[in-house]
Design an enzyme around this catalytic site. Sequence first.
Site, PDB file in Angstrom:
ATOM      1  CG  ASP A  51     -18.655-102.864  37.690  1.00  0.00           C
ATOM      2  OD1 ASP A  51     -19.968-102.771  37.409  1.00  0.00           O
ATOM      3  OD2 ASP A  51     -17.932-103.491  37.948  1.00  0.00           O
ATOM      4  CE1 TYR A  56     -14.484-105.826  42.179  1.00  0.00           C
ATOM      5  CE2 TYR A  56     -15.077-103.861  40.911  1.00  0.00           C
ATOM      6  CZ  TYR A  56     -14.984-104.924  41.233  1.00  0.00           C
ATOM      7  OH  TYR A  56     -15.777-105.934  40.367  1.00  0.00           O
ATOM      8  CE  LYS A  81     -19.738-105.658  40.392  1.00  0.00           C
ATOM      9  NZ  LYS A  81     -18.402-104.877  40.108  1.00  0.00           N
ATOM     10  CG  HIS A 114     -19.168-108.860  44.375  1.00  0.00           C
ATOM     11  ND1 HIS A 114     -18.307-108.028  44.482  1.00  0.00           N
ATOM     12  CD2 HIS A 114     -18.559-109.426  42.885  1.00  0.00           C
ATOM     13  CE1 HIS A 114     -17.269-107.935  43.649  1.00  0.00           C
ATOM     14  NE2 HIS A 114     -17.303-108.515  42.732  1.00  0.00           N
ATOM     15  CG  LEU A 201      -9.774-106.636  27.380  1.00  0.00           C
ATOM     16  CD1 LEU A 201      -8.658-105.413  27.709  1.00  0.00           C
ATOM     17  CD2 LEU A 201     -10.292-106.548  25.939  1.00  0.00           C
ATOM     18  CE  LYS A 241      -6.899-102.457  35.909  1.00  0.00           C
ATOM     19  NZ  LYS A 241      -5.326-102.967  35.575  1.00  0.00           N
ATOM     20  NE  ARG A 247      -2.604-101.024  27.045  1.00  0.00           N
ATOM     21  CZ  ARG A 247      -1.737-101.843  27.708  1.00  0.00           C
ATOM     22  NH1 ARG A 247      -2.021-102.047  28.876  1.00  0.00           N
ATOM     23  NH2 ARG A 247      -0.799-102.430  27.100  1.00  0.00           N
ATOM     24  CG  ASN A 251     -10.135-100.800  26.054  1.00  0.00           C
ATOM     25  OD1 ASN A 251      -9.399-101.152  24.951  1.00  0.00           O
ATOM     26  ND2 ASN A 251      -9.384-100.998  27.361  1.00  0.00           N
TER      27      ASN A 251
HETATM   28  P1  A2P Z   1      -3.356-101.830  31.994  1.00  0.00           P
HETATM   29  O1  A2P Z   1      -4.317-101.677  33.062  1.00  0.00           O
HETATM   30  O2  A2P Z   1      -1.915-101.866  32.222  1.00  0.00           O
HETATM   31  O3  A2P Z   1      -3.935-101.244  30.844  1.00  0.00           O
HETATM   32  P2  A2P Z   1      -9.891-106.998  31.743  1.00  0.00           P
HETATM   33  O4  A2P Z   1     -10.826-105.868  31.516  1.00  0.00           O
HETATM   34  O5  A2P Z   1     -10.272-108.294  30.922  1.00  0.00           O
HETATM   35  O6  A2P Z   1      -9.853-107.480  33.204  1.00  0.00           O
HETATM   36  O7  A2P Z   1      -8.379-106.685  31.351  1.00  0.00           O
HETATM   37  C1  A2P Z   1      -7.594-106.052  31.848  1.00  0.00           C
HETATM   38  C2  A2P Z   1      -6.251-106.048  31.625  1.00  0.00           C
HETATM   39  O8  A2P Z   1      -5.921-105.898  30.140  1.00  0.00           O
HETATM   40  C3  A2P Z   1      -5.291-105.041  32.515  1.00  0.00           C
HETATM   41  O9  A2P Z   1      -4.315-105.992  32.696  1.00  0.00           O
HETATM   42  C4  A2P Z   1      -5.012-104.194  31.303  1.00  0.00           C
HETATM   43  O10 A2P Z   1      -3.741-103.522  31.734  1.00  0.00           O
HETATM   44  C5  A2P Z   1      -5.026-104.760  30.105  1.00  0.00           C
HETATM   45  N1  A2P Z   1      -5.671-103.975  28.981  1.00  0.00           N
HETATM   46  C6  A2P Z   1      -6.857-103.260  28.996  1.00  0.00           C
HETATM   47  N2  A2P Z   1      -7.006-102.477  27.797  1.00  0.00           N
HETATM   48  C7  A2P Z   1      -6.001-102.935  26.948  1.00  0.00           C
HETATM   49  C8  A2P Z   1      -5.535-102.429  25.810  1.00  0.00           C
HETATM   50  N3  A2P Z   1      -6.517-101.765  24.979  1.00  0.00           N
HETATM   51  N4  A2P Z   1      -4.559-103.107  25.299  1.00  0.00           N
HETATM   52  C9  A2P Z   1      -3.683-103.890  25.953  1.00  0.00           C
HETATM   53  N5  A2P Z   1      -3.933-104.326  27.201  1.00  0.00           N
HETATM   54  C10 A2P Z   1      -5.166-103.790  27.840  1.00  0.00           C
END
Ligand code: A2P
Length: 285
Positions: A51, A56, A81, A114, A201, A241, A247, A251
Amino acid sequence: MWYNADMKANNAYCMRGVSVPAIGFGTYLIPKEKTEDCVLRALGCGYRHIDTAAFYGNERETGNAVRRSGLKREDVFVTSKVWASDRGYEKTLAAFDRTMNELGFDYLDMYLIHWPESPSRTPDWEKVNLATWQAMTELYKAGRAKAIGVSNFLPHHLGALMRTEIPPMADQIEYNIGTRQPETVNYCRKHGVLVEAWSPLGRGRLLADERLTAIAAKRGITTAQLCIAWCASQGVLPLPKTTDTARMRENLAALSVRLSDEDIAAIGAIPPFGASGRDPDANGF
Ligand code: A2P
């Protein structure tokens, strides 16, 4: 119906005949210079849905990563977008050309508006959204965008578009355990519009919540996985993201987590918290 939750199979949703992988890799806030490497690693981990957005500033790097991955173009679903300053028929068509030039693609999998124009900014808001939508419809009919939809649209923004020849197939909204937007989600469910979650998240804000960490620990999963699996349990497509490879894997693996009815009920009882504060009508774009 363009989209039917029952059609979710093989970890994909189907929007009017277009299959979209049930989790996507979000690229908002990934710096331009890191995007190519991040998207390449995400594709290496198994993500097949990326995405991005003109806003961006990382479309070029996203397109480069898809090419460098060695995957076939048709095996990666890419969304972009049209930004708020490009609303309207002519400007949207021109913005799409720029996006395609940046990505280096000859078609886009999904193109979204968007942010909606809103009544708080102009009395002509509905006309503007319809003119933008007319351009989106044309791009769809020409096969340049395989699917079209919106982002941050609330039910009153969606109404007029739903009555057009090709209604939106998806609405990407802020959605997570703390920010559930029930009116918009119910509206989309009723009208067969796939809901996608930006910030599943809560930009990381949800991860320290003790109620969530307790449920996750009981199930032997991480809190991020709980948040992602919960989105999926609601038939909403999460777009987490991260720039970290471990991570990314964590995810992605959340898609195979099945939450129990007990977990879902416990999460459902948590009152709203942690929203970004971005309201499409008050302080959207
Ligand atoms: P980072 O990029 O340092 O891993 P969202 O997807 O809701 O926008 O959230 C993104 C945020 O969550 C980013 O700051 C990312 O940090 C962090 N993040 C993404 N996946 C994880 C994970 N599995 N554990 C902890 N933090 C995560």
